[in-house]
Design a protein around this motif. Structure first.
Motif, PDB file in Angstrom:
ATOM      1  N   ALA A 171       2.089  -8.481  -8.522  1.00 50.30           N
ATOM      2  CA  ALA A 171       1.727  -8.455  -7.284  1.00 50.30           C
ATOM      3  C   ALA A 171       2.125  -7.538  -6.805  1.00 50.30           C
ATOM      4  N   VAL A 172       3.613  -7.180  -6.589  1.00 53.27           N
ATOM      5  CA  VAL A 172       4.495  -6.278  -5.565  1.00 53.27           C
ATOM      6  C   VAL A 172       3.654  -4.709  -6.710  1.00 53.27           C
TER       7      VAL A 172
ATOM      8  N   GLY B 275       5.406  -1.652   9.249  1.00 54.13           N
ATOM      9  CA  GLY B 275       5.658  -1.458   7.848  1.00 54.13           C
ATOM     10  C   GLY B 275       7.582  -2.130   8.452  1.00 54.13           C
ATOM     11  N   PHE B 276       8.497  -2.073   8.585  1.00 52.58           N
ATOM     12  CA  PHE B 276       9.305  -2.358   8.627  1.00 52.58           C
ATOM     13  C   PHE B 276      10.148  -3.985   9.680  1.00 52.58           C
ATOM     14  N   ALA B 277       8.769  -4.399  10.751  1.00 53.43           N
ATOM     15  CA  ALA B 277       8.749  -5.351  11.317  1.00 53.43           C
ATOM     16  C   ALA B 277       7.856  -6.501  10.204  1.00 53.43           C
ATOM     17  N   ALA B 278       6.616  -6.245   9.658  1.00 53.35           N
ATOM     18  CA  ALA B 278       6.162  -6.882   8.318  1.00 53.35           C
ATOM     19  C   ALA B 278       7.298  -7.271   6.911  1.00 53.35           C
ATOM     20  N   TYR B 279       7.933  -6.646   6.994  1.00 53.26           N
ATOM     21  CA  TYR B 279       9.029  -6.802   5.852  1.00 53.26           C
ATOM     22  C   TYR B 279       9.640  -8.354   5.921  1.00 53.26           C
TER      23      TYR B 279
ATOM     24  N   THR C  19       2.961 -24.521  -9.268  1.00 60.64           N
ATOM     25  CA  THR C  19       1.828 -23.243  -9.027  1.00 60.64           C
ATOM     26  C   THR C  19       1.287 -22.607  -8.050  1.00 60.64           C
ATOM     27  N   THR C  20       1.473 -23.395  -7.331  1.00 63.15           N
ATOM     28  CA  THR C  20       0.983 -23.017  -5.645  1.00 63.15           C
ATOM     29  C   THR C  20       1.492 -21.739  -5.015  1.00 63.15           C
ATOM     30  N   TRP C  21       2.742 -22.497  -4.203  1.00 62.30           N
ATOM     31  CA  TRP C  21       3.411 -21.874  -4.201  1.00 62.30           C
ATOM     32  C   TRP C  21       3.920 -20.436  -5.576  1.00 62.30           C
ATOM     33  N   LEU C  22       4.208 -20.354  -6.412  1.00 60.25           N
ATOM     34  CA  LEU C  22       4.317 -18.861  -7.399  1.00 60.25           C
ATOM     35  C   LEU C  22       2.835 -18.290  -6.987  1.00 60.25           C
ATOM     36  N   ILE C  23       2.182 -18.789  -6.346  1.00 55.50           N
ATOM     37  CA  ILE C  23       0.608 -17.919  -5.767  1.00 55.50           C
ATOM     38  C   ILE C  23       1.376 -17.135  -4.685  1.00 55.50           C
ATOM     39  N   ILE C  24       1.630 -18.203  -3.838  1.00 52.25           N
ATOM     40  CA  ILE C  24       1.810 -18.072  -2.762  1.00 52.25           C
ATOM     41  C   ILE C  24       2.904 -16.405  -2.553  1.00 52.25           C
ATOM     42  N   LEU C  25       4.033 -16.949  -3.809  1.00 51.45           N
ATOM     43  CA  LEU C  25       4.611 -15.892  -3.745  1.00 51.45           C
ATOM     44  C   LEU C  25       4.628 -14.408  -4.009  1.00 51.45           C
ATOM     45  N   ALA C  26       2.785 -14.438  -4.437  1.00 47.18           N
ATOM     46  CA  ALA C  26       2.882 -13.315  -5.731  1.00 47.18           C
ATOM     47  C   ALA C  26       1.785 -12.738  -4.448  1.00 47.18           C
ATOM     48  N   VAL C  27       1.195 -13.688  -3.270  1.00 49.39           N
ATOM     49  CA  VAL C  27       0.101 -12.490  -2.519  1.00 49.39           C
ATOM     50  C   VAL C  27       1.485 -12.525  -1.128  1.00 49.39           C
ATOM     51  N   ALA C  28       2.602 -12.962  -0.885  1.00 52.16           N
ATOM     52  CA  ALA C  28       3.240 -12.733   0.043  1.00 52.16           C
ATOM     53  C   ALA C  28       4.458 -11.358  -0.469  1.00 52.16           C
ATOM     54  N   GLY C  29       4.633 -11.000  -1.850  1.00 52.95           N
ATOM     55  CA  GLY C  29       4.887 -10.239  -2.639  1.00 52.95           C
ATOM     56  C   GLY C  29       4.260  -8.728  -2.514  1.00 52.95           C
ATOM     57  N   ALA C  30       3.231  -8.842  -2.301  1.00 47.08           N
ATOM     58  CA  ALA C  30       1.930  -7.442  -2.437  1.00 47.08           C
ATOM     59  C   ALA C  30       1.994  -7.239  -0.612  1.00 47.08           C
ATOM     60  N   LEU C  31       1.903  -8.354  -0.281  1.00 44.21           N
ATOM     61  CA  LEU C  31       2.144  -8.104   0.967  1.00 44.21           C
ATOM     62  C   LEU C  31       3.001  -6.801   1.480  1.00 44.21           C
ATOM     63  N   GLN C  32       4.539  -7.281   1.018  1.00 42.33           N
ATOM     64  CA  GLN C  32       5.315  -7.255   1.422  1.00 42.33           C
ATOM     65  C   GLN C  32       5.368  -5.417   1.025  1.00 42.33           C
ATOM     66  N   ALA C  33       5.497  -5.397  -0.573  1.00 36.93           N
ATOM     67  CA  ALA C  33       5.018  -4.629  -0.823  1.00 36.93           C
ATOM     68  C   ALA C  33       4.226  -3.696  -0.033  1.00 36.93           C
ATOM     69  N   ALA C  34       3.190  -3.776   0.583  1.00 41.45           N
ATOM     70  CA  ALA C  34       2.100  -2.533   0.836  1.00 41.45           C
ATOM     71  C   ALA C  34       3.391  -2.240   2.308  1.00 41.45           C
ATOM     72  N   ALA C  35       3.544  -2.489   3.100  1.00 37.16           N
ATOM     73  CA  ALA C  35       4.088  -2.616   4.012  1.00 37.16           C
ATOM     74  C   ALA C  35       5.296  -2.111   4.184  1.00 37.16           C
ATOM     75  N   ALA C  36       6.356  -1.757   2.910  1.00 38.88           N
ATOM     76  CA  ALA C  36       7.106  -0.815   2.222  1.00 38.88           C
ATOM     77  C   ALA C  36       7.351   0.255   2.074  1.00 38.88           C
ATOM     78  N   THR C  37       5.967   0.414   1.061  1.00 39.66           N
ATOM     79  CA  THR C  37       5.405   1.478   0.563  1.00 39.66           C
ATOM     80  C   THR C  37       5.113   2.334   1.254  1.00 39.66           C
ATOM     81  N   ALA C  38       4.096   2.001   2.907  1.00 37.44           N
ATOM     82  CA  ALA C  38       3.436   2.484   3.479  1.00 37.44           C
ATOM     83  C   ALA C  38       4.625   3.211   4.162  1.00 37.44           C
TER      84      ALA C  38
END
Length: 456
Positions: free
Chosen positions: A276-277, A304-308, A323-342
């Motif tokens: 997801a990251v 980007g820095f503030a969202a991270y 399992t629910t939190w595993l999905i939450i971690l995946a979504v949060a990781g994707a958002l964090q990576a989007a901010a970091a990469t931009a």
């Protein structure tokens, strides 16, 4: 005579594009392949250390430090090497040597000799080769594309990295399940060989080298550091990145370990989050250039820095085995990576656009050196905090410290940068380094005049 519409069409057609940049495709494919294998071993190595070798938190911290230490030691000399010698040859040579180093792990496993000291040595060697490779690979981009395409090229490369990272992570998860963690590192070794072949297809260096005698090693290093410290764009960027690297390095040290042990997720769960990251990184890379055109690089960096740190909070809040939190971690990781990469694509392009061609590697490696030192210190700090108060506390400390780079960027003039600057280099008194100032109405509320040099 052309009609106005035809004239406009002709102007649009004459704009440069990445498709016409000779050598960029080979570079792009080679670096994506390199990361494909690296993403695979990013899944395999934590499983080898934490599961097969039953490593302690202190050993995990030591392994992270072993990878980062050569980056800190070699970063500045590697910048001089990258500016003086063929970047293409450096990329090929380091890829071939890395293929051999990675193959040591499955070889030792097959012989029953695999241990944490072996992983430490492999980490040291691979870290050394990585810093030499990146000194050439990152700095070569402005040599392969026209100046107006630098940000687009960096975004395209990061997009390829993201796709390769996701594919490598998911493929690595499947390979670990099917082949075992040690055996699947053979695939990583093969990826370095493919990367070396693509790098060999890049045309010879086109950057013009300065005439006259070259300064010695320490003098050349000093020129690169001086340029960074006297540049009104690069200085706050590098300091912000350094502080961010230290804060982020603490949770990164135990990220995989925490998921596998304290939260009780399997290697499949780890692969899901890391994949997801990669997806988030792809979104951030594809959106970066457009966001900069619409909002300006300063705004993209601030958001980007503030969202991270906000996107990192679910990691410290997650209960074990949910399992629910595993999905939450995946979504949060994707958002964090989007901010970091931009943000990462934007800051890299800012530095490259304002750097003299003959100093690209040295300026890049000055940033790498400071960031690597921060990450090395973070890995050691993470081990000390975890030993004293537990891994979860170490994660919380790192998340709290991530607020500091946001504050630093807020008070810097970079926050008011509204468009990508152009290079305006001139000699710095007492040296050959150059500073850069933006041309035209680049800075909102900041005069387009050279800033006085000031210490960090």
């Amino acid at each position: 005579m052309l009609a106005p519409a035809d004239n406009t069409l002709l102007q649009q057609d004459s704009r440069p594009s990445l498709g016409g940049q000779r050598g960029f495709r080979a570079y792009w494919l080679g670096e994506a392949t390199n990361l494909l294998g690296s993403s695979l071993h990013a899944v395999a190595l934590p499983v080898i250390a934490a599961v097969e070798l039953d490593a302690s938190p202190g050993q995990v911290s030591t392994l992270a430090a072993a990878v980062l230490a050569p980056v800190f030691v070699l970063a500045l000399p590697a910048g001089v090497v990258g500016d003086r010698y063929s970047k293409r040859r450096l990329m090929v040579g380091t890829d071939l040597l890395a293929a051999a180093v990675v193959a040591v792990v499955p070889a030792c496993w097959a012989l029953g000799m695999l241990s944490m000291p072996v992983l430490y040595v492999v980490g040291l060697l691979l870290g050394s080769l990585t810093v030499l490779h990146q000194a050439a690979a990152i700095a070569i981009v402005p040599e392969l594309v026209e100046p107006a395409l630098v940000h687009q090229a960096n975004s395209r490369v990061m997009a390829a990295y993201a796709v390769a990272g996701s594919a490598g992570t998911y493929g690595g998860t499947a390979a670990v399940s099917l082949l075992g963690a040690a055996r699947c590192l053979l695939l990583d070794s093969a990826s370095y060989l493919v990367s070396a072949w693509w790098a060999s297809q890049i045309p010879s260096a086109v950057a013009r080298r300065p005439n006259g005698p070259r300064p010695r090693l320490l003098g050349a290093i000093r020129e690169g550091v001086t340029h960074v410290m006297h540049d009104r764009i690069q200085r706050p960027l590098v300091l912000t990145m350094t502080l961010h690297a230290y804060a982020d390095g603490i949770p990164i040290t135990f990220f995989a370990y925490y998921l596998l042990t304290e939260l009780g997720f399997s290697s499949t769960g780890l692969g899901l989050v890391m994949g997801a990251v990669g997806t988030g990184s792809l979104v951030g890379a594809l959106a970066a250039a457009r966001l900069v055109r619409q909002a300006g690089p300063g705004a993209v960096l601030m958001v980007g820095f503030a969202a991270y740190p906000l996107c990192g909070l679910p990691l410290v809040l997650a209960p074990s085995g949910s399992t629910t939190w595993l999905i939450i971690l995946a979504v949060a990781g994707a958002l964090q990576a989007a901010a970091a990469t931009a943000a990462g694509s934007t800051q890299r392009s800012l530095r490259q656009r304002t750097c003299p061609p003959d100093m690209q590697s040295r300026v890049q490696q000055t940033s790498v050196w400071l960031v690597a030192g921060a990450r090395l210190l973070a890995a050691l700090s993470a081990g000390a905090i975890a030993h004293a108060a537990g891994v979860r506390t170490a994660l919380m400390v790192g998340m709290a410290l991530l607020i500091a780079p946001v504050v630093l960027l807020w008070v810097s003039p970079v926050r008011r940068l509204t468009v990508m600057p152009t290079t305006s280099a001139f000699p710095v008194q007492g040296g050959a380094a150059a500073r850069s100032t933006p041309a035209g109405p680049t800075w909102a509320g900041v005069p387009s005049t050279p800033a006085k040099a000031s210490p960090d």
